[in-house]
Design a protein around this motif. Structure first.
Motif, PDB file in Angstrom:
ATOM      1  N   VAL A 226      70.276  80.362  -2.620  1.00 38.66           N
ATOM      2  CA  VAL A 226      70.410  78.954  -2.993  1.00 38.66           C
ATOM      3  C   VAL A 226      69.529  78.679  -4.215  1.00 38.66           C
ATOM      4  O   VAL A 226      68.333  78.965  -4.202  1.00 38.66           O
ATOM      5  N   ARG A 227      70.111  78.133  -5.250  1.00 39.78           N
ATOM      6  CA  ARG A 227      69.363  77.838  -6.472  1.00 39.78           C
ATOM      7  C   ARG A 227      69.091  76.348  -6.645  1.00 39.78           C
ATOM      8  O   ARG A 227      68.251  75.966  -7.452  1.00 39.78           O
ATOM      9  N   ALA A 228      69.790  75.517  -5.910  1.00 39.24           N
ATOM     10  CA  ALA A 228      69.605  74.071  -6.041  1.00 39.24           C
ATOM     11  C   ALA A 228      68.257  73.655  -5.459  1.00 39.24           C
ATOM     12  O   ALA A 228      67.853  74.142  -4.395  1.00 39.24           O
ATOM     13  N   PRO A 229      67.535  72.763  -6.120  1.00 37.47           N
ATOM     14  CA  PRO A 229      66.343  72.186  -5.494  1.00 37.47           C
ATOM     15  C   PRO A 229      66.720  71.568  -4.149  1.00 37.47           C
ATOM     16  O   PRO A 229      67.744  70.901  -4.039  1.00 37.47           O
ATOM     17  N   THR A 230      65.891  71.815  -3.130  1.00 40.83           N
ATOM     18  CA  THR A 230      66.276  71.462  -1.766  1.00 40.83           C
ATOM     19  C   THR A 230      65.190  70.654  -1.070  1.00 40.83           C
ATOM     20  O   THR A 230      64.005  70.980  -1.162  1.00 40.83           O
ATOM     21  N   LEU A 231      65.616  69.610  -0.382  1.00 38.24           N
ATOM     22  CA  LEU A 231      64.735  68.863   0.505  1.00 38.24           C
ATOM     23  C   LEU A 231      65.063  69.264   1.933  1.00 38.24           C
ATOM     24  O   LEU A 231      66.209  69.138   2.375  1.00 38.24           O
ATOM     25  N   VAL A 232      64.063  69.762   2.650  1.00 38.96           N
ATOM     26  CA  VAL A 232      64.219  70.116   4.062  1.00 38.96           C
ATOM     27  C   VAL A 232      63.631  68.984   4.898  1.00 38.96           C
ATOM     28  O   VAL A 232      62.440  68.668   4.778  1.00 38.96           O
ATOM     29  N   MET A 233      64.467  68.362   5.721  1.00 39.71           N
ATOM     30  CA  MET A 233      64.033  67.292   6.615  1.00 39.71           C
ATOM     31  C   MET A 233      64.102  67.801   8.048  1.00 39.71           C
ATOM     32  O   MET A 233      65.063  68.483   8.413  1.00 39.71           O
ATOM     33  N   TRP A 234      63.113  67.412   8.865  1.00 40.52           N
ATOM     34  CA  TRP A 234      63.152  67.899  10.251  1.00 40.52           C
ATOM     35  C   TRP A 234      62.507  66.901  11.201  1.00 40.52           C
ATOM     36  O   TRP A 234      61.407  66.382  10.941  1.00 40.52           O
ATOM     37  N   GLY A 235      63.167  66.649  12.325  1.00 38.96           N
ATOM     38  CA  GLY A 235      62.560  65.872  13.402  1.00 38.96           C
ATOM     39  C   GLY A 235      61.627  66.760  14.204  1.00 38.96           C
ATOM     40  O   GLY A 235      62.022  67.833  14.667  1.00 38.96           O
ATOM     41  N   GLU A 236      60.413  66.328  14.392  1.00 44.01           N
ATOM     42  CA  GLU A 236      59.418  67.164  15.063  1.00 44.01           C
ATOM     43  C   GLU A 236      59.697  67.338  16.552  1.00 44.01           C
ATOM     44  O   GLU A 236      59.136  68.236  17.180  1.00 44.01           O
ATOM     45  N   GLU A 237      60.564  66.497  17.111  1.00 44.71           N
ATOM     46  CA  GLU A 237      60.934  66.631  18.524  1.00 44.71           C
ATOM     47  C   GLU A 237      62.342  67.203  18.690  1.00 44.71           C
ATOM     48  O   GLU A 237      63.000  66.954  19.714  1.00 44.71           O
ATOM     49  N   ASP A 238      62.792  67.970  17.713  1.00 44.02           N
ATOM     50  CA  ASP A 238      64.126  68.568  17.785  1.00 44.02           C
ATOM     51  C   ASP A 238      64.164  69.597  18.912  1.00 44.02           C
ATOM     52  O   ASP A 238      63.445  70.597  18.872  1.00 44.02           O
ATOM     53  N   ARG A 239      65.028  69.367  19.908  1.00 45.90           N
ATOM     54  CA  ARG A 239      65.171  70.286  21.031  1.00 45.90           C
ATOM     55  C   ARG A 239      66.404  71.183  20.881  1.00 45.90           C
ATOM     56  O   ARG A 239      66.658  72.006  21.752  1.00 45.90           O
ATOM     57  N   TRP A 240      67.156  71.007  19.804  1.00 46.52           N
ATOM     58  CA  TRP A 240      68.328  71.850  19.559  1.00 46.52           C
ATOM     59  C   TRP A 240      68.009  72.986  18.591  1.00 46.52           C
ATOM     60  O   TRP A 240      68.375  74.128  18.831  1.00 46.52           O
TER      61      TRP A 240
END
Length: 301
Positions: A226-240
């Motif tokens: 992946v060459r595109a600048p990327t924003l990674v978002m994450w919920g800290e209580e993700d159970r999946w």
């Protein structure tokens, strides 16, 4: 139709609205919406498993003055329903996104994806670097991992077959509660929408047939392409999908920033739409504030 399936037209009457459009595209009749500001940068939104384009409602409301917001029901979900061939692969999905965006005249655009839609998003960005400007991954799939209980059940050869004919509302409600960090944020109509769209004829069969090969993620090393600048978002209580996967994306993506959300689960764009939409806009528009925040998080890992 399977037991409990709802006819496509019946579900459409309930969940299609004045913004809904349908496109005959190869093996699928695609339900999509194309909204927002004409001439603005385009943002393509890809939802996850069991979901639909409605999961992005909050983002569209928040960002429609800044972007051309394009979202669709991925084949096998929502009002699009199954592709006529029944089975599809990640390679098929990359070609499908090509065909869909070309039909709409999108030559270069941003892409945001959640969960399985995040997998489709980063794989597309890896395959088509000339088309993706910036990428937003929201609790995205992509690395080998244990399946969530409901998906593990569906993938089971014998027991999973019952999913095609038995999908009670209480099971759907349990899963919606599992993907939210704070169940008080679940709006009254959300569980019913998830349930009825799941029952759209062909959707359960398509997930059952395609889940095994769409959940292996044997191509995870392609994240590095992946060459595109990327924003990674994450919920800290993700159970999946464990928040530890966010660190793997940060390790492998050449240009990435990270934002995490305390008390939030697997679908942050649905659970806290205003905040996540603002963060996405800050990233897509080049905000220095978000760059400093996310960069410092990456440095602490």
């Amino acid at each position: 139709m399977g037991i409990g399936d709802l006819p496509a037209r019946e579900v459409e009457r309930r969940y299609a609205d004045s913004a809904s459009r349908f496109m005959e595209l190869g093996e699928a009749r695609v339900h999509y919406k194309d909204e927002g500001r004409e001439g603005a940068p385009a943002l393509l939104l890809l939802h996850g498993t069991f979901s639909s384009l409605h999961t992005w409602d909050g983002w569209v409301d928040r960002l429609r003055d800044h972007y051309r917001m394009v979202r669709l029901d991925i084949p096998g979900f929502g009002l699009t329903g199954p592709p006529r061939g029944g089975r599809f692969t990640i390679e098929w999905m990359v070609g499908f996104i090509d065909d869909f965006t070309e039909e709409l005249g999108l030559e270069r655009f941003h892409v945001a994806g959640n969960s399985l839609g995040g997998y489709f998003a980063w794989r597309y960005a890896a395959e088509r670097p000339g088309k993706v400007d910036r990428l937003v991954l929201v609790d995205a799939a992509g690395y080998p991992m244990p399946l969530p209980p409901i998906l593990k059940f569906i993938a089971t050869p014998v027991l999973g077959s019952s999913y095609r004919v038995l999908s009670p509302r209480f099971l759907v409600e349990a899963n919606v509660r599992q993907v939210y960090g704070d169940t008080r944020r679940i709006r009254d109509h959300v569980v019913e929408r998830y349930h009825l769209l799941m029952l759209r004829e062909g959707n359960r069969r398509t997930l059952k047939e395609n889940l095994p090969h769409l959940s292996r993620f044997e191509d995870f090393r392609r994240v590095r392409d992946v060459r595109a600048p990327t924003l990674v978002m994450w919920g800290e209580e993700d159970r999946w999908i464990s928040p530890s996967m966010a660190r793997r994306f940060m390790r492998d993506l050449p240009q990435a920033r990270l934002v995490t959300y305390p008390g939030v689960g697997h679908v942050p764009m649905e659970e806290i739409p205003e905040r996540t939409a603002d963060d996405a806009h800050a990233f897509l528009s080049g905000s220095a504030d978000l760059a400093r925040q996310a960069g410092s998080e990456k440095e602490r890992e």
